[in-house]
Design an enzyme around this catalytic site. Structure first.
Site, PDB file in Angstrom:
ATOM      1  N   GLN A  95     -14.514   2.615   0.927  1.00 18.13           N
ATOM      2  CA  GLN A  95     -13.720   2.179  -0.238  1.00 18.13           C
ATOM      3  C   GLN A  95     -13.406   3.390  -1.115  1.00 18.13           C
ATOM      4  O   GLN A  95     -14.306   4.153  -1.476  1.00 18.13           O
ATOM      5  CB  GLN A  95     -14.482   1.127  -1.045  1.00 18.13           C
ATOM      6  CG  GLN A  95     -13.682   0.592  -2.238  1.00 18.13           C
ATOM      7  CD  GLN A  95     -14.428  -0.495  -3.023  1.00 18.13           C
ATOM      8  OE1 GLN A  95     -15.599  -0.772  -2.749  1.00 18.13           O
ATOM      9  NE2 GLN A  95     -13.757  -1.079  -3.989  1.00 18.13           N
ATOM     10  N   HIS A 100     -10.325  -5.207  -3.238  1.00 15.76           N
ATOM     11  CA  HIS A 100      -8.998  -5.474  -2.664  1.00 15.76           C
ATOM     12  C   HIS A 100      -9.118  -5.837  -1.190  1.00 15.76           C
ATOM     13  O   HIS A 100     -10.044  -5.403  -0.504  1.00 15.76           O
ATOM     14  CB  HIS A 100      -8.055  -4.283  -2.844  1.00 15.76           C
ATOM     15  CG  HIS A 100      -8.642  -2.966  -2.432  1.00 15.76           C
ATOM     16  ND1 HIS A 100      -9.491  -2.253  -3.248  1.00 15.76           N
ATOM     17  CD2 HIS A 100      -8.512  -2.254  -1.300  1.00 15.76           C
ATOM     18  CE1 HIS A 100      -9.860  -1.144  -2.625  1.00 15.76           C
ATOM     19  NE2 HIS A 100      -9.295  -1.120  -1.435  1.00 15.76           N
ATOM     20  N   PHE A 101      -8.142  -6.607  -0.747  1.00 19.59           N
ATOM     21  CA  PHE A 101      -8.058  -7.027   0.648  1.00 19.59           C
ATOM     22  C   PHE A 101      -6.834  -6.357   1.259  1.00 19.59           C
ATOM     23  O   PHE A 101      -5.740  -6.479   0.730  1.00 19.59           O
ATOM     24  CB  PHE A 101      -7.908  -8.555   0.754  1.00 19.59           C
ATOM     25  CG  PHE A 101      -9.107  -9.310   0.252  1.00 19.59           C
ATOM     26  CD1 PHE A 101     -10.087  -9.750   1.125  1.00 19.59           C
ATOM     27  CD2 PHE A 101      -9.261  -9.572  -1.106  1.00 19.59           C
ATOM     28  CE1 PHE A 101     -11.203 -10.445   0.657  1.00 19.59           C
ATOM     29  CE2 PHE A 101     -10.370 -10.256  -1.582  1.00 19.59           C
ATOM     30  CZ  PHE A 101     -11.345 -10.701  -0.702  1.00 19.59           C
ATOM     31  N   HIS A 102      -7.031  -5.672   2.373  1.00 21.50           N
ATOM     32  CA  HIS A 102      -5.917  -5.055   3.090  1.00 21.50           C
ATOM     33  C   HIS A 102      -5.392  -6.059   4.111  1.00 21.50           C
ATOM     34  O   HIS A 102      -6.176  -6.653   4.854  1.00 21.50           O
ATOM     35  CB  HIS A 102      -6.389  -3.853   3.902  1.00 21.50           C
ATOM     36  CG  HIS A 102      -6.950  -2.708   3.122  1.00 21.50           C
ATOM     37  ND1 HIS A 102      -6.233  -1.572   2.871  1.00 21.50           N
ATOM     38  CD2 HIS A 102      -8.176  -2.495   2.579  1.00 21.50           C
ATOM     39  CE1 HIS A 102      -6.990  -0.698   2.202  1.00 21.50           C
ATOM     40  NE2 HIS A 102      -8.176  -1.241   2.011  1.00 21.50           N
ATOM     41  N   ASP A 129       0.853  -1.194   0.000  1.00 24.35           N
ATOM     42  CA  ASP A 129       0.000   0.000   0.000  1.00 24.35           C
ATOM     43  C   ASP A 129       0.891   1.247   0.000  1.00 24.35           C
ATOM     44  O   ASP A 129       1.858   1.329   0.748  1.00 24.35           O
ATOM     45  CB  ASP A 129      -0.912  -0.009   1.228  1.00 24.35           C
ATOM     46  CG  ASP A 129      -2.033   1.002   1.117  1.00 24.35           C
ATOM     47  OD1 ASP A 129      -3.197   0.569   1.050  1.00 24.35           O
ATOM     48  OD2 ASP A 129      -1.761   2.228   1.097  1.00 24.35           O
ATOM     49  N   ILE A 130       0.566   2.192  -0.854  1.00 24.79           N
ATOM     50  CA  ILE A 130       1.397   3.392  -1.007  1.00 24.79           C
ATOM     51  C   ILE A 130       1.289   4.331   0.209  1.00 24.79           C
ATOM     52  O   ILE A 130       2.202   5.115   0.472  1.00 24.79           O
ATOM     53  CB  ILE A 130       1.002   4.122  -2.322  1.00 24.79           C
ATOM     54  CG1 ILE A 130       2.144   4.976  -2.847  1.00 24.79           C
ATOM     55  CG2 ILE A 130      -0.258   4.954  -2.173  1.00 24.79           C
ATOM     56  CD1 ILE A 130       1.954   5.452  -4.287  1.00 24.79           C
TER      57      ILE A 130
HETATM   58  P1  5GP Z   1      -9.775   1.483   0.062  1.00 21.13           P
HETATM   59  O1  5GP Z   1     -10.052   2.812   0.688  1.00 21.13           O
HETATM   60  O2  5GP Z   1     -10.331   1.506  -1.335  1.00 21.13           O
HETATM   61  O3  5GP Z   1     -10.225   0.320   0.868  1.00 21.13           O
HETATM   62  O4  5GP Z   1      -8.213   1.327  -0.009  1.00 21.13           O
HETATM   63  C1  5GP Z   1      -7.431   1.762  -1.075  1.00 21.13           C
HETATM   64  C2  5GP Z   1      -5.999   1.651  -0.637  1.00 21.13           C
HETATM   65  O5  5GP Z   1      -5.192   1.823  -1.770  1.00 21.13           O
HETATM   66  C3  5GP Z   1      -5.582   2.714   0.393  1.00 21.13           C
HETATM   67  O6  5GP Z   1      -5.072   2.080   1.564  1.00 21.13           O
HETATM   68  C4  5GP Z   1      -4.533   3.531  -0.336  1.00 21.13           C
HETATM   69  O7  5GP Z   1      -3.480   3.924   0.506  1.00 21.13           O
HETATM   70  C5  5GP Z   1      -4.067   2.598  -1.429  1.00 21.13           C
HETATM   71  N1  5GP Z   1      -3.652   3.253  -2.647  1.00 21.13           N
HETATM   72  C6  5GP Z   1      -4.261   4.306  -3.272  1.00 21.13           C
HETATM   73  N2  5GP Z   1      -3.622   4.621  -4.404  1.00 21.13           N
HETATM   74  C7  5GP Z   1      -2.574   3.752  -4.515  1.00 21.13           C
HETATM   75  C8  5GP Z   1      -1.536   3.590  -5.498  1.00 21.13           C
HETATM   76  O8  5GP Z   1      -1.442   4.297  -6.497  1.00 21.13           O
HETATM   77  N3  5GP Z   1      -0.640   2.592  -5.259  1.00 21.13           N
HETATM   78  C9  5GP Z   1      -0.713   1.785  -4.158  1.00 21.13           C
HETATM   79  N4  5GP Z   1       0.237   0.859  -4.027  1.00 21.13           N
HETATM   80  N5  5GP Z   1      -1.672   1.919  -3.224  1.00 21.13           N
HETATM   81  C10 5GP Z   1      -2.602   2.896  -3.398  1.00 21.13           C
END
Ligand code: 5GP
Length: 137
Positions: A96, A102-104, A33-34
């Site tokens: 989201q 995606h799974f964290h 995660d970035i």
């Molecule tokens: P969500 O909020 O959709 O559950 O999580 C999205 C995740 O993707 C976040 O934890 C965020 O930090 C990560 N993320 C967003 N943009 C990027 C990216 O360009 N590259 C990577 N590796 N992670 C990202």
């Protein structure tokens, strides 16, 4: 809602955007995660174009969770973590932000977790953690 094939994760799958990858096969990709919520925060995604877990074919969900477990075991071994939080947010209302399922995997305790996607991580430090996890896979 229609799947947007220009979303960030779709572009990472197609290698149009960079990512620090730790695992890849024909169906699943795992990468760092970035903006990690904790050191070692990893994302595991199926390659099939589904927005949320609810849109994902059961077979793809079953296979992805196998890789989630495989990566979690590698993280436990490589990073000597005590606990791992598995988080899956389906839908903007749930928080989201990227519309590709995606799974964290977050090495942490649920009591210590702050808000996700808040601060950009040190990408060099993240690369070192990724190498450790890869070596344990
Ligand atoms: P969500 O909020 O959709 O559950 O999580 C999205 C995740 O993707 C976040 O934890 C965020 O930090 C990560 N993320 C967003 N943009 C990027 C990216 O360009 N590259 C990577 N590796 N992670 C990202």
């Amino acid at each position: 809602m229609v799947y947007d094939d220009q979303n960030i994760f779709a572009r990472i799958i197609r290698n149009e955007l960079p990512a620090i990858k730790i695992y890849e096969d024909d169906h699943v990709l795992a990468f760092m995660d970035i903006m990690p919520q904790a050191e070692g925060h990893t994302l595991v995604i199926p390659k099939s174009p589904a927005i949320t877990l609810l849109d994902l074919a059961p077979e793809a969900a079953a296979y992805t969770i196998q890789i989630v477990q495989k990566v979690a075991k590698a993280m436990e071994q490589a990073l000597e973590v005590k606990g791992i939080v598995l988080m899956q947010l389906s839908g903007a209302a749930a928080g989201q932000t990227v519309p590709h399922v995606h799974f964290h995997l977050i090495p942490s305790s649920i009591h210590e977790l702050g808000k996700h996607a808040l601060h950009m991580g040190d990408q060099e430090k993240i690369k070192v953690l990724a190498e450790k996890i890869k070596a344990a896979l």
